[in-house]
Design an enzyme around this catalytic site. Structure first.
Site, PDB file in Angstrom:
ATOM      1  N   GLY A  61       0.841  -1.184   0.000  1.00 44.66           N
ATOM      2  CA  GLY A  61       0.000   0.000   0.000  1.00 44.66           C
ATOM      3  C   GLY A  61       0.875   1.232   0.000  1.00 44.66           C
ATOM      4  N   GLN A  66       2.931   9.962   1.319  1.00 43.79           N
ATOM      5  CA  GLN A  66       4.237   9.303   1.203  1.00 43.79           C
ATOM      6  C   GLN A  66       4.985   9.687  -0.073  1.00 43.79           C
ATOM      7  OE1 GLN A  66       2.451   5.230   2.178  1.00 43.79           O
ATOM      8  NE2 GLN A  66       4.479   5.092   3.107  1.00 43.79           N
ATOM      9  N   CYS A 123       6.434  -0.104   6.935  1.00 41.73           N
ATOM     10  CA  CYS A 123       5.977   1.081   6.213  1.00 41.73           C
ATOM     11  C   CYS A 123       7.081   1.507   5.244  1.00 41.73           C
ATOM     12  CB  CYS A 123       5.684   2.199   7.201  1.00 41.73           C
ATOM     13  SG  CYS A 123       5.125   3.721   6.416  1.00 41.73           S
ATOM     14  N   LEU A 124       6.702   1.809   4.008  1.00 41.35           N
ATOM     15  CA  LEU A 124       7.705   2.198   3.013  1.00 41.35           C
ATOM     16  C   LEU A 124       8.426   3.493   3.408  1.00 41.35           C
ATOM     17  CD1 LEU A 124       5.780   1.354  -0.285  1.00 41.35           C
ATOM     18  CD2 LEU A 124       7.532  -0.011   0.873  1.00 41.35           C
ATOM     19  N   HIS A 166      -3.833   0.899   7.895  1.00 43.28           N
ATOM     20  CA  HIS A 166      -2.497   1.516   7.879  1.00 43.28           C
ATOM     21  C   HIS A 166      -2.476   2.718   6.918  1.00 43.28           C
ATOM     22  CE1 HIS A 166       2.092   1.143   7.765  1.00 43.28           C
ATOM     23  NE2 HIS A 166       1.826   1.968   6.757  1.00 43.28           N
ATOM     24  N   GLU A 167      -3.031   2.517   5.712  1.00 44.53           N
ATOM     25  CA  GLU A 167      -3.001   3.588   4.703  1.00 44.53           C
ATOM     26  C   GLU A 167      -3.910   4.748   5.107  1.00 44.53           C
ATOM     27  OE1 GLU A 167      -0.618   3.444   2.764  1.00 44.53           O
ATOM     28  OE2 GLU A 167      -0.208   1.323   3.084  1.00 44.53           O
ATOM     29  N   HIS A 170      -2.256   7.091   7.415  1.00 42.89           N
ATOM     30  CA  HIS A 170      -1.334   8.040   6.767  1.00 42.89           C
ATOM     31  C   HIS A 170      -2.049   9.344   6.409  1.00 42.89           C
ATOM     32  CE1 HIS A 170       2.565   6.206   6.224  1.00 42.89           C
ATOM     33  NE2 HIS A 170       2.055   5.089   5.746  1.00 42.89           N
TER      34      HIS A 170
HETATM   35 ZN   LIG Z   1       3.019   3.278   5.668  1.00 42.48          ZN
END
Ligand SMILES: [Zn+2]
Length: 217
Positions: A61, A66, A123-124, A166-167, A170
């Site tokens: 995701g 991000q 998380c990226l 999670h997304e 953000h």
């Molecule tokens: Zn993340």
């Protein structure tokens, strides 16, 4: 920086970047969006490039903040074998895609409150850090607008429900580490400082690049 008109992927904003802490704004499918460092693009172009960015980073995701865009949009993907729930797998994931999602203005409603802590989460924007125990509702319903501007509702459970939560976090400036005891963040102090340093370097480079662009160089 890559081609400012049609980047193949976007640079990833990292832990420490203020854009990850902002509450993102609603958007419309017809908007033009400007990812910092690039020319304005349609929402569809940005979403496609976000998916590509996510695949390249082996993620499940990716939320607009991000990539430096504080708007309420995320992309996510469901893979064939969701046993391998970790972001950061080595294998090319694209061949295992069952469904991908692009969600504008998602609103989550918990439909099964039972907390699930079983999956490892990463998380990226916080590369290299994975932790189990992030409490997430077992099942959620998501109302959102798709790329055609159509309102949709879907339900998800288990790992996909976790990805959506999670997304969606953000979009409110919340990172998964915030949902774990403060000791966990303390345990990763060194790693997090290194990521923050990388983030600062990136933001300085971006600012210099933007100044040059404005000056027409
Ligand atoms: Zn993340």
């Amino acid at each position: 920086m890559s081609d400012p008109a049609s980047p193949r992927v976007y640079p990833m904003r990292l832990y420490g970047d203020p854009v990850l802490r902002r509450k993102a704004k609603p958007l419309q499918a017809t908007d033009l969006l400007t990812v910092p460092g690039f020319e304005p693009q349609t929402v569809r172009q940005v979403a496609d490039t976000m998916l590509e960015t996510m695949f390249e980073a082996h993620g499940v995701g990716l939320a607009a903040p991000q990539i430096g865009l504080p708007v309420r949009m995320f992309v996510a993907v469901e893979y064939e074998d969701d046993e391998e729930e970790n972001e950061g797998q080595e294998k090319p994931l694209k061949s295992r895609v069952l469904r991908d999602f692009v969600m504008l203005n998602p609103v989550l409603k918990v439909i099964d409150k039972k907390k699930d802590r079983s999956y490892q989460e990463g998380c990226l924007s916080i590369p290299g850090i994975y932790e189990e125990g992030v409490p997430r509702a077992r099942a959620v319903q998501v109302s959102y607008t798709d790329l055609d501007g159509v309102s949709r509702v879907i339900e998800a459970d288990d790992f996909l429900a976790r990805v959506f939560q999670h997304e969606a976090d953000h979009l409110d400036g919340v990172l998964f580490l915030d949902r774990l005891p403060a000791e966990v963040t303390e345990d990763y102090r060194k790693e997090l400082l290194a990521i923050q340093q990388k983030s600062r370097t990136f933001l300085n480079d971006l600012a210099a690049h933007e100044r040059q662009r404005k000056a027409g160089l």
